[in-house]
Design a protein around this motif. Structure first.
Motif, mmCIF file in Angstrom:
data_model
loop_
_atom_site.group_PDB
_atom_site.id
_atom_site.type_symbol
_atom_site.label_atom_id
_atom_site.label_comp_id
_atom_site.label_asym_id
_atom_site.label_seq_id
_atom_site.Cartn_x
_atom_site.Cartn_y
_atom_site.Cartn_z
ATOM 1 N N UNK A 1 14.462 0.327 33.281
ATOM 2 C CA UNK A 1 14.750 0.002 34.642
ATOM 3 C C UNK A 1 15.914 0.607 35.229
ATOM 4 N N UNK A 2 16.900 0.427 34.528
ATOM 5 C CA UNK A 2 17.993 1.091 34.741
ATOM 6 C C UNK A 2 18.356 2.609 34.683
ATOM 7 N N UNK A 3 17.307 3.126 34.004
ATOM 8 C CA UNK A 3 17.602 4.621 33.870
ATOM 9 C C UNK A 3 16.787 5.541 34.770
ATOM 10 N N UNK A 4 15.818 5.062 35.356
ATOM 11 C CA UNK A 4 15.105 5.607 36.407
ATOM 12 C C UNK A 4 15.740 5.617 37.679
ATOM 13 N N UNK A 5 16.037 6.629 38.376
ATOM 14 C CA UNK A 5 16.834 6.463 39.447
ATOM 15 C C UNK A 5 16.024 6.043 40.630
ATOM 16 N N UNK B 1 12.160 -6.615 38.444
ATOM 17 C CA UNK B 1 13.584 -6.260 37.929
ATOM 18 C C UNK B 1 14.148 -5.809 38.792
ATOM 19 N N UNK B 2 13.654 -4.919 39.804
ATOM 20 C CA UNK B 2 14.504 -4.254 40.957
ATOM 21 C C UNK B 2 14.089 -4.874 42.253
ATOM 22 N N UNK C 1 8.781 2.502 39.404
ATOM 23 C CA UNK C 1 9.992 3.013 39.605
ATOM 24 C C UNK C 1 10.211 4.342 40.255
ATOM 25 N N UNK D 1 14.320 -3.461 30.017
ATOM 26 C CA UNK D 1 15.309 -3.631 31.274
ATOM 27 C C UNK D 1 16.189 -2.434 31.073
ATOM 28 N N UNK D 2 16.334 -1.799 30.000
ATOM 29 C CA UNK D 2 17.286 -0.607 30.132
ATOM 30 C C UNK D 2 16.248 0.422 30.633
ATOM 31 N N UNK E 1 11.745 -11.756 37.061
ATOM 32 C CA UNK E 1 11.721 -10.541 36.032
ATOM 33 C C UNK E 1 11.864 -10.995 34.865
#
Lengths: 78, 328
Positions: B115-119, B243-244, B310, B112-113, B280
């Protein structure tokens, strides 16, 4: 099962709690939310909101992630 | 569907071979980028060629024998494109994979993290607040390349999984495929949205106008799903996709409402806000986590698949915004 998000009715209901996320519910035929409204279940697995931020109560709509992002001081997501 | 128009020497040769049924000449073809598109990921000819070759495993083409699916020369050419393309993606995704491997927390938390990291590209925000009707319809046509075959690639992974991961993927796919109701099949919901906007909803109809970056997203899905060695990456890819989805789908549904588009458009995206909030969790916690628990060596592959989705989705999004003259 019952809890903050409501009650799930069905013959053989199984609940899985996702950390910092929704409750996954299998085997429910309907869910009664906190206001007493009954929602039929049309998916094999449903996600019940536990953060109370959903705009599609009682179903999770991913808002718990926006809150977590806000807590970490991150910009808005996609 | 018909074979799409060629975009260079590779696709020209493939199209001719499919038409004639004679494929041996393809064995001599070299795969390389061009001066204006040196990376295979950005190369129109390579991406349309891959798309055509992968389609032989899905619907195929009018006038092309079904047996072409396993022609050794077509498979060999596909592999000569697939392998260097995946190497390019591995190089691009390596920093995110390394960071996820070194981070704290269990597999689910780190996935999950990641997923947040890749812009990502601010595409959903633009569709929500500013897109014109023409831009929105352009978006739907580009996305139709995938959504009219939505979830088909991931089905190839089912025989390649065992235990909880297999059951959870089947559960996810069952929902994608309408949970027993043909009118709720997600591919059908997207077709309904297109038809309501008077846009042709025949599979493959909009492939000829699809950017290389749009084709790349689907081609990577096919590459990962069709290779047993890449199944952990295919499931990481699926997890990142799911998740996105909810948050952008919420925005896109709002944009459809703002523009007064037919109800079927918002209906497709509204379904995905809810469905993908479930999917997700299934993909991360009940497919990827058990996969890695059973075989810890596949952890970097799961992260690679997620980062690859991503990265490629962001490229496609940026391309669209650029095409519309929108500053990112």
């Amino acid at each position: 099962m019952s809890g903050r998000t409501g009650e799930a009715a069905g013959a053989d209901v199984a609940v899985t709690a996702c950390p910092e996320g929704p409750l996954l519910v299998r085997g429910a035929t309907e869910v009664r939310d906190a206001s007493g409204a009954v929602h039929p279940v049309t998916r094999p697995v449903v996600a019940l909101c536990t953060c109370a931020l959903t705009q599609r109560s009682p179903w999770c709509d991913g808002m718990h992630k926006a809150r977590a992002r806000g807590r970490k001081g991150r910009a808005t997501g996609r | 569907m018909r074979v799409p128009r060629e975009r260079g020497p590779l696709s020209r040769a493939i199209t001719a071979a499919l038409r004639s049924g004679s494929t041996a000449a393809l064995d001599e073809l070299a795969v390389r980028g061009t001066p204006d598109a040196p990376e295979l990921a950005e190369n129109d000819d390579v991406q349309i060629s891959l798309w055509i070759l992968y389609q032989l495993h899905y619907d195929g083409f009018d006038g092309v024998a079904a047996e072409a699916e396993w022609d050794p020369s077509l498979i060999g050419l596909r592999q000569r494109m697939e392998r260097p393309l995946l190497e390019e993606l591995r190089r691009a995704c390596a920093p995110y994979v390394e960071k996820a491997m070194a981070a704290d927390g269990d597999l689910s938390a780190r996935l999950f993290e990641l997923v947040e990291q890749v812009p990502g590209a601010p595409l959903a925000q633009h569709l929500q607040r500013h897109a014109t009707r023409n831009q929105f319809l352009d978006f739907l046509r580009q996305k139709s390349v995938y959504h009219l075959m939505e979830s088909d690639p991931q089905s190839f992974a089912l025989p390649r999984l065992r235990g909880r991961a297999k059951v959870a993927l089947a559960e996810l796919q069952y929902d994608e495929f309408g949970a027993g109701r043909p009118e709720r099949l997600h591919q059908r919901l997207f077709a309904d949205a297109l038809e309501a906007c008077e846009v042709d909803a025949c599979p493959g109809e909009h492939v000829e106008e699809a950017a290389a970056t749009t084709l790349l997203v689907v081609n990577v899905m096919s590459a990962l799903a069709l290779n047993r060695a890449l199944v952990p990456a295919a499931m990481g890819h699926l997890a990142a996709f799911e998740a996105t989805s909810s948050e952008p789908s919420r925005r896109i549904a709002a944009g459809a409402g703002r523009l007064g588009l037919p109800a079927a458009v918002a209906a497709y995206y509204d379904e995905h806000v809810e469905a993908d909030a479930v999917h997700e969790q299934l993909a991360v916690r009940e497919i990827c986590a058990p996969l890695v628990a059973a075989d810890p060596a596949c952890e970097p592959e799961v992260f690679f698949g997620a980062a690859a989705y991503l990265h490629t989705e962001a490229s496609a999004g940026h391309d669209l915004l650029t095409r519309w003259g929108v500053a990112a």
